[in-house]
Structures are given as structure tokens and as C-alpha cells.
Motif scaffolding. Sequence first.
Motif, PDB file in Angstrom:
ATOM      1  N   MET A 113       5.489  66.153  22.536  1.00 57.25           N
ATOM      2  CA  MET A 113       6.579  65.192  23.255  1.00 57.25           C
ATOM      3  C   MET A 113       5.780  64.318  23.453  1.00 57.25           C
ATOM      4  N   PRO A 114       7.234  63.148  23.366  1.00 55.74           N
ATOM      5  CA  PRO A 114       7.169  62.116  23.829  1.00 55.74           C
ATOM      6  C   PRO A 114       6.563  62.238  26.044  1.00 55.74           C
ATOM      7  N   GLY A 115       6.237  61.392  26.490  1.00 55.31           N
ATOM      8  CA  GLY A 115       6.101  61.624  27.899  1.00 55.31           C
ATOM      9  C   GLY A 115       7.263  61.085  28.638  1.00 55.31           C
ATOM     10  N   PRO A 116       7.553  61.182  29.734  1.00 56.29           N
ATOM     11  CA  PRO A 116       8.669  60.872  30.960  1.00 56.29           C
ATOM     12  C   PRO A 116       8.422  58.378  30.183  1.00 56.29           C
ATOM     13  N   ARG A 117       9.863  58.608  30.049  1.00 55.01           N
ATOM     14  CA  ARG A 117      10.178  56.985  29.855  1.00 55.01           C
ATOM     15  C   ARG A 117      10.410  55.795  30.803  1.00 55.01           C
ATOM     16  N   VAL A 118       9.280  55.117  29.991  1.00 54.77           N
ATOM     17  CA  VAL A 118       8.578  53.687  30.680  1.00 54.77           C
ATOM     18  C   VAL A 118       9.574  52.644  30.694  1.00 54.77           C
ATOM     19  N   GLU A 119      10.105  52.215  31.866  1.00 54.47           N
ATOM     20  CA  GLU A 119      10.427  50.942  32.070  1.00 54.47           C
ATOM     21  C   GLU A 119       9.921  49.375  31.977  1.00 54.47           C
ATOM     22  N   VAL A 120       8.751  49.569  31.972  1.00 55.00           N
ATOM     23  CA  VAL A 120       7.532  48.323  32.447  1.00 55.00           C
ATOM     24  C   VAL A 120       6.032  48.652  31.845  1.00 55.00           C
ATOM     25  N   VAL A 121       5.488  47.657  30.652  1.00 57.24           N
ATOM     26  CA  VAL A 121       4.109  48.211  30.472  1.00 57.24           C
ATOM     27  C   VAL A 121       3.246  47.368  30.373  1.00 57.24           C
ATOM     28  N   ARG A 142       2.320  50.211  21.111  1.00 56.10           N
ATOM     29  CA  ARG A 142       1.906  52.238  21.523  1.00 56.10           C
ATOM     30  C   ARG A 142       3.644  53.019  21.995  1.00 56.10           C
ATOM     31  N   GLU A 143       4.240  51.841  23.069  1.00 53.84           N
ATOM     32  CA  GLU A 143       5.397  52.470  23.508  1.00 53.84           C
ATOM     33  C   GLU A 143       7.020  52.408  22.629  1.00 53.84           C
ATOM     34  N   LEU A 144       6.649  51.740  21.845  1.00 51.58           N
ATOM     35  CA  LEU A 144       7.771  51.556  20.912  1.00 51.58           C
ATOM     36  C   LEU A 144       7.206  52.495  19.732  1.00 51.58           C
ATOM     37  N   ALA A 145       6.242  52.479  19.432  1.00 46.42           N
ATOM     38  CA  ALA A 145       6.484  53.283  18.235  1.00 46.42           C
ATOM     39  C   ALA A 145       6.012  55.372  18.943  1.00 46.42           C
ATOM     40  N   LEU A 146       6.250  55.017  19.992  1.00 47.16           N
ATOM     41  CA  LEU A 146       6.315  56.669  20.529  1.00 47.16           C
ATOM     42  C   LEU A 146       8.169  56.924  20.665  1.00 47.16           C
ATOM     43  N   ARG A 147       8.594  55.860  20.723  1.00 49.21           N
ATOM     44  CA  ARG A 147      10.236  55.756  21.243  1.00 49.21           C
ATOM     45  C   ARG A 147      11.029  55.929  19.759  1.00 49.21           C
ATOM     46  N   TRP A 148      10.213  55.378  18.618  1.00 50.32           N
ATOM     47  CA  TRP A 148      11.284  55.471  17.561  1.00 50.32           C
ATOM     48  C   TRP A 148      10.246  56.627  16.326  1.00 50.32           C
ATOM     49  N   ALA A 149       9.777  57.813  16.639  1.00 41.96           N
ATOM     50  CA  ALA A 149       8.417  57.911  16.509  1.00 41.96           C
ATOM     51  C   ALA A 149      10.273  59.467  15.464  1.00 41.96           C
ATOM     52  N   GLY A 150      11.111  59.223  16.219  1.00 45.03           N
ATOM     53  CA  GLY A 150      11.954  60.918  16.261  1.00 45.03           C
ATOM     54  C   GLY A 150      12.416  60.875  14.642  1.00 45.03           C
ATOM     55  N   ALA A 151      12.733  61.369  13.960  1.00 42.73           N
ATOM     56  CA  ALA A 151      13.924  61.141  12.903  1.00 42.73           C
ATOM     57  C   ALA A 151      14.684  60.759  12.683  1.00 42.73           C
ATOM     58  N   GLU A 152      15.435  60.950  13.448  1.00 38.94           N
ATOM     59  CA  GLU A 152      16.827  59.773  13.970  1.00 38.94           C
ATOM     60  C   GLU A 152      16.903  58.279  14.814  1.00 38.94           C
ATOM     61  N   PRO A 153      16.880  57.291  13.898  1.00 39.56           N
ATOM     62  CA  PRO A 153      17.009  56.030  14.739  1.00 39.56           C
ATOM     63  C   PRO A 153      17.805  56.174  16.290  1.00 39.56           C
ATOM     64  N   PRO A 154      17.040  55.721  17.315  1.00 39.93           N
ATOM     65  CA  PRO A 154      17.753  55.035  18.824  1.00 39.93           C
ATOM     66  C   PRO A 154      19.482  54.435  17.976  1.00 39.93           C
ATOM     67  N   GLY A 155      20.173  55.175  19.075  1.00 40.06           N
ATOM     68  CA  GLY A 155      21.427  54.358  19.402  1.00 40.06           C
ATOM     69  C   GLY A 155      20.950  53.051  20.010  1.00 40.06           C
TER      70      GLY A 155
END
Length: 333
Positions: free
Chosen positions: A1-9, A293-306
Motif C-alpha cells: 500500500m502507498p505510504g502517507p502522501r507527501v507534498e515535498v521531496v 519514485r513518488e510519482l511512480a507510487l502515486r500512479w501505480a494504481g489500476a485507475e488514472p488519477p482524477g
Amino acid sequence: MPGPRVEVVGAGPPTYEPEPTALPAADPLAPDRVVPDTVLDGARYGTYTLRAASVRGDSARFRGAPRSDVLMTARFGAGEGALVLVAVAGGGRHTGHAPFAAAELCRRICTAVGRSHARLADDIRAARRDDLKSGLHRLTDRGYGRLRSRAAELGIAPEEYTAGLRCLLLPADPGCRTRVFFGVGPGGLFRLRDGAWHDLEPAAPATGGPVVGYGSPERGPAARDVPEARPGGDRLTLDLNVAAPPGGPAGDPLPPPAEPFRFRASVARPGDTLLLCSGGLADPFRGEAALARELALRWAGAEPPGMAEFLADVQLRVKGYADDRTAVAVWEA
């Protein structure tokens, strides 16, 4: 499961505030030239979902400067014969003419593609790669020639009225997974496959070729979906009104753009995500591994983001990178 959402890397938070502070100055005699801080768009056709966003950089927000990146999305035609164009143009932030040059370049590309969208879509479906490359190269050269002519009319140097250009052509036909990229200048083209990012531009020949590992003849199970160019290639099938190179005031041919022309015609695989972006996102994407890495995690789901979620993803902050960001992402079902 993805970890907590971050706003800065990265190493630490950026110096600038995370939200806009100053609006750009407006000309009361040209209110139509006001450039919004952010634009957002999206669509779903055939087997793909499109998300596109352009955001004013932290530096421009702080200085009250306009966004220099321009994003244009357009659909030509209807049904399975429709063709979607996404054009991204980015001007230098140190010249006040940059937003207007970028907008003019996008408009000219959009008009030319729209005039010939039916034959262009047919060439994409038939994988007439040489024809596509030839026509789109001439179209791009003509667009830059017009910018140079306009710079001469304004009495400024050509480098003050220019912009980098990146475009995607996406057929709506669900039976066609060919995605066409072309452009000139800085930016990035990346592919997310099986959780890993691939930079599709390093060491690529200036004339362009199918992306290796992305449905190219060199390797990959999708290679059989890309027919070889027909004998006698370089046939210009597109009615782009560019049969002859543009000329200067005296009719002399204008020099080509300083940057090489880039072209890719590739077949997407189910599950791929293609990311096209301006230099404002490509630079931190290449320079700060945590962003990729963060974008890969965010976009790893079966559905695209809204759309709102995608906008937040594009604005993921990285210290030391404060330019405008424009991103176009294509998710393959």
C-alpha cells in the motif's frame, strides 16, 4: 500500500511559498493577453485516459511574472476517426515575449494539424512512419520560421521570441495504440512500465526512431504491431501547406531551428503510462530521484488519477526547481 502522501521531496522545503502570491501585471489595452496561473484538462478515448496540466512556477508566482508555458489540447473529428492533439510550448522566463511566442507556436501547430486530421489519423493507423516524420518536421520548421519572422517585425532578436515545443498525437480509435510524439527543444518524454520509469530521450538520434522497448522493431512483443514504412517513403500525405520551406522578407529560406527535431511513433502496451513534460518538470524529474519514485507510487494504481489529484501530483515540490511546470500523461487501459 502507498505510504502517507507527501507534498515535498528532496533535501528540504523550497524557499518559495507553496501558493501564488503576486498576479502578473495586466495591460488595460490587451486584457485577452492575461495568462492564468494554472490550466487543467483531461479526456478518455479508445484505450487511453489523458490528463494535462500547466502551472506557473514558484519563481514566477513570487515575482508576479506570467506563466511562460502554454498548454493546448484539441480534438479534431468525431467517433473512432477523431484525433487528439496535445501541444506544450515553453518560452524562456527571462523575456517578456515568451508567453506570446509559445502561444503563437501552439496555435499554428494546432491549425495545421486540424486541417489535415483525417489523413494524419489514417497515416498513424497505417504506421506510415516516414510520411509522418516528414510532414511533421516540415510543419514544425514552418512554425519556427513564422516565429522568426514575427521577431523581425517586432524588432527583437529571434531568441527573444521563441519557445520549445512538444506535441502528442493520440488517435481515438480503440484499435490503434500508436502514439506519436514530435517536438523541438528542452523537456522530457518518459514511460512508466511495471513500476519503473524509462527516460526515452537520452542519446536518441536527432531524426528520431521508434522508442526502443516501446513497441519498436528493435525489441518488445508489440514490435509486430509496427509495420515497416512502405517503399518509396518520405511521401508527404499531410495537407499542411508546407510543401515549400518558409521564406524571409526577401523570399530567402529561413534557417532551421537551432535544436534538432525529435520524432517518435510507438505502440503502447496495456498498463503503460506515457509522460510528456516541459523542462520545468523534466529537470527535477531527472535531477531528483525522489520525485520519480513518488510519482511512480502515486500512479501505480489500476485507475488514472482524477484531474484534481493529477494537478496535485504535478505540483509536487522540489527545492531548487522553481520554473513553470507542464505535464501531459497518458494512461493505457
